[in-house]
Each structure stands twice: as C-alpha cells, then as structure tokens.
Design a protein around this motif. Structure first.
Motif, short mmCIF file in Angstrom:
data_model
loop_
_atom_site.label_atom_id
_atom_site.label_comp_id
_atom_site.label_asym_id
_atom_site.label_seq_id
_atom_site.Cartn_x
_atom_site.Cartn_y
_atom_site.Cartn_z
N ALA A 330 7.22 13.07 13.47
CA ALA A 330 7.27 14.49 13.15
C ALA A 330 5.90 15.15 13.19
O ALA A 330 5.81 16.38 13.21
N ASP A 331 4.84 14.35 13.21
CA ASP A 331 3.47 14.89 13.23
C ASP A 331 2.99 14.93 14.68
O ASP A 331 2.44 13.96 15.20
N ARG A 332 3.18 16.05 15.34
CA ARG A 332 2.85 16.16 16.76
C ARG A 332 1.36 16.10 17.03
O ARG A 332 0.94 15.88 18.17
N ALA A 333 0.56 16.27 15.99
CA ALA A 333 -0.89 16.15 16.17
C ALA A 333 -1.31 14.69 16.29
O ALA A 333 -2.42 14.40 16.75
N ARG A 334 -0.42 13.75 15.88
CA ARG A 334 -0.77 12.33 15.89
C ARG A 334 0.08 11.49 16.83
O ARG A 334 -0.23 10.31 17.03
N SER A 335 1.14 12.06 17.38
CA SER A 335 2.04 11.20 18.15
C SER A 335 2.75 11.97 19.25
O SER A 335 2.83 13.21 19.22
N CYS A 336 3.29 11.19 20.19
CA CYS A 336 4.21 11.73 21.19
C CYS A 336 5.55 11.05 20.96
O CYS A 336 6.38 11.55 20.22
N LYS A 337 5.77 9.88 21.53
CA LYS A 337 7.02 9.15 21.31
C LYS A 337 6.76 7.94 20.42
O LYS A 337 5.88 7.14 20.69
N VAL A 338 7.54 7.84 19.35
CA VAL A 338 7.44 6.72 18.41
C VAL A 338 8.71 5.87 18.55
O VAL A 338 9.83 6.40 18.57
N LEU A 339 8.52 4.55 18.66
CA LEU A 339 9.64 3.63 18.80
C LEU A 339 9.81 2.81 17.52
O LEU A 339 8.82 2.40 16.90
N LEU A 340 11.06 2.60 17.14
CA LEU A 340 11.38 1.63 16.08
C LEU A 340 11.62 0.28 16.73
O LEU A 340 12.26 0.18 17.78
N ASP A 341 11.09 -0.77 16.12
CA ASP A 341 11.22 -2.14 16.63
C ASP A 341 12.21 -2.90 15.77
O ASP A 341 11.99 -3.11 14.57
N PHE A 342 13.33 -3.31 16.39
CA PHE A 342 14.36 -4.07 15.69
C PHE A 342 14.28 -5.56 16.01
O PHE A 342 15.20 -6.31 15.68
N GLY A 343 13.20 -5.97 16.67
CA GLY A 343 13.06 -7.37 17.07
C GLY A 343 13.09 -8.31 15.89
O GLY A 343 12.60 -8.00 14.81
N ARG A 344 13.69 -9.50 16.11
CA ARG A 344 13.82 -10.48 15.03
C ARG A 344 13.10 -11.76 15.41
O ARG A 344 12.99 -12.07 16.60
#
Length: 344
Positions: A330-344
């Motif tokens: 939600a902070d466009r000043a710090r990010s573009c696309k953020v991914l969640l990692d569900f890897g186990r």
C-alpha cells in the motif's frame, strides 16, 4: 495450511485453514507465490472494491502460481498437466452461456466467478492459501525459462495487455499512461511490446516513475507539476491507470482529436466528474477495460521472453507476515509489486 482471510475493513488475519479436496474436473494446487493487487488492498483497507462490498470473511488473492498436486476423480487425463507441473492459475471461471460469453467477451461475463472477489455472495474465495482447488481449465503450465516468481505477474500483465488491446493499434503511436502503479507500469511494457513509438507516464511519486522507466517508458512526468517539460502537447492514445478523476481529465485533455482514451483504473464508487464536453467536441472515443481473457496466455509468453519484468517485484514476504506485506504494497513510495511466499 496457512491462509490470509479478510474479515472486514482493516481486519486481515493469517489463519490455519483446512486443506481443500478437489472434486471432478478440479485440480489441487500448492500455491508458491501470490501477488498483492490493488483490489486486495481495497478489500483490506476499505472493506470493498468499487461497488463490491465484503459481506462475509474472504480469502483474497487472484495473482497466484504454484505446483499441481493432485486431481479429483473423473478429471480427463488429456486435459491435465502431470502432478508436479509448475502452473499459473487463470483466476476467472466464466459461465459460458450468458450473452457476453456467447459474444466472445467472457471477461465481462455477468455470472463469472473470479478468485478473491466479493462481486457475488457467497464470495469467491481467493488464492492466498497454501493450497487451493481450481477447475482444471484454469491451469496454465509455465513456458520454458519462466520461473514462478516472475510468473506471478501474469494476471496483472494480462490486464495491461487487454487494456492496450482495447485502445486499438498502437504501433508507431505516442501513448500516454496516467498512473505508474504496478498496472500502469505493465501497461507501459504492453504498449512497447505492441510497437508504440513513445510512451509517456505521469505519476505523483518519483519512485513509481522510476519503475515505469525500468520497463521502457520514454518520458516520465511529475503529475503535480504543470511546468514539467515532459508533458506532451498531445498523444494518440491514453490509458488511465490511476483510478482517479484527475488522471482521466489529463487523458481527455491531452489525447488528439479522434483519439482513444481507455479507462482502466477502477474509479471510486458513485459518480465521477469528467470533461464530457471534450468527448463530444473532439469526438474522443472513451473505452472501458475490465480484466482479460486469452491475454493471460500472451502474458506468460511475454514474461518468459523479458527478464526486465523482475524490476517490478519489490519484495517477497512470507505469508506469516501478510499484514506487513499488505502495508508495504500500500506504500507506493516504497514498493511496486509485493509477493506473498507460501513456500514450505
């Protein structure tokens, strides 16, 4: 398994969820990455997206990639990639029988099911979970050379490809994109891939403009500065990707007479003011763009061919820290696309 559940405005929880069991014609997919989209953020921050409001707890997420685990009974073998195949998941299940589907416009199906959407009740649960069940028709094996991390951009890139397609031919033309969020940046890449001679991007944030430059924008304009020398006198095509009325106003005032403006960003619910007199006096074509259909497959091919898309992935965050991932996205000043990692 762990999953993200939005219970209401501002109420995002990481919970233990029961593993689903695939039925006939369904596949069980172990999710590896899920991209946090603007609509996911709206459900979290505002309890809805446009006119779609949360009425019950919902698992968000529709930008997901993973690995096939198993199939339900009676799933035809020729239709299914083998277990262990890395896949991207097309998030839409159109009804196939409504007038829109019959007309070849399945992306605006009036009775579609879309992962992580409150457009209908019960809501369609999304892909932000360790395992999900989807119709086998929605599986797309990853092309050779495309890893799951970059493949997580397939859904938003498909949105961008559809928007550029709605604009008509852009080869050799000057394209304006208002808004350099993840979708706007992907519109830049899609326009360049379609042969646009020049792409100008406007945004309020220098960081966002930098992301647009990384994927091929020719001119970057600070939107709040009317004296910015990058402002064009006119453009052939404009794609509004910010979802604010000011962006649409810029598009209508800068597109040439007889030009095309594509409204891609989701405007706030209710009425939005716009310069309708210009649509009339300049005979501007104002077109909407909503989701996508077959562009999903084209997006995967483009991602496999172009490593520059990696520049748009700002962070990969473990699912246990989903709330911090949403806050970062939600902070466009710090990010573009953020991914969640569900890897186990």
């Amino acid at each position: 398994m762990l999953g993200c559940v939005i219970h209401g405005q501002g109420d995002l929880r990481v919970e233990e969820l029961a593993s689903p069991v695939p039925g006939p014609g369904q596949a069980l997919v172990a999710v590896r990455y899920g991209g946090v989209c603007g609509s996911d953020l709206h459900y979290w921050r505002h309890g809805g997206v446009g006119d779609f409001r949360l009425k019950e707890p919902m698992v968000p997420g529709h930008e997901v990639v993973g690995t096939v685990v198993a199939y339900g009974s009676a799933t035809p073998s020729p239709a299914r990639p083998p277990a262990g195949t890395p896949v991207a998941v097309h998030p839409a299940t159109p009804c196939g029988v409504c007038p829109e589907c019959a007309d070849g416009r399945r992306h605006v199906c009036r009775d579609t099911r879309y992962l992580g959407s409150a457009a209908r009740t019960p809501h369609v649960q999304g892909g932000f979970a360790g395992e999900i069940v989807v119709p086998v028709e929605q599986l797309r094996p990853l092309p050779g050379g495309l890893g799951p991390r970059r493949a997580a951009l397939a859904e938003p890139l498909a949105v961008a490809l559809h928007a550029v397609g709605r604009a008509g031919p852009v080869a050799g033309r000057h394209v304006l994109v208002t808004g350099a969020g993840p979708i706007g940046c992907l519109v830049v890449a899609a326009a360049k891939a379609a042969g646009a001679a020049r792409v100008t991007v406007t945004d309020l944030l220098p960081t966002a403009l930098g992301h647009a430059g990384a994927v091929g924008a020719d001119t970057l304009v600070q939107a709040e500065d009317p004296a910015d020398p990058g402002w064009p006198s006119e453009v052939d095509v404009a794609v509004e990707a910010s979802g604010v009325a000011a962006g649409l106003d810029s598009c209508l005032r800068l597109v040439r007479r007889g030009g095309v403006v594509v409204q891609l960003g989701m405007l706030p619910p209710g009425r939005s003011p716009f310069a309708g007199n210009l649509v009339v006096s300049r005979e501007i074509e104002l077109r909407g763009a909503f989701r996508f259909d077959t562009e999903f497959d084209a997006a995967l091919r483009l991602l496999a061919a172009e490593p520059a898309f990696d520049a748009l992935i700002s962070a990969v965050v473990p699912v246990r820290d989903a709330e911090s991932a949403f806050a970062l996205a939600a902070d466009r000043a710090r990010s573009c696309k953020v991914l969640l990692d569900f890897g186990r």
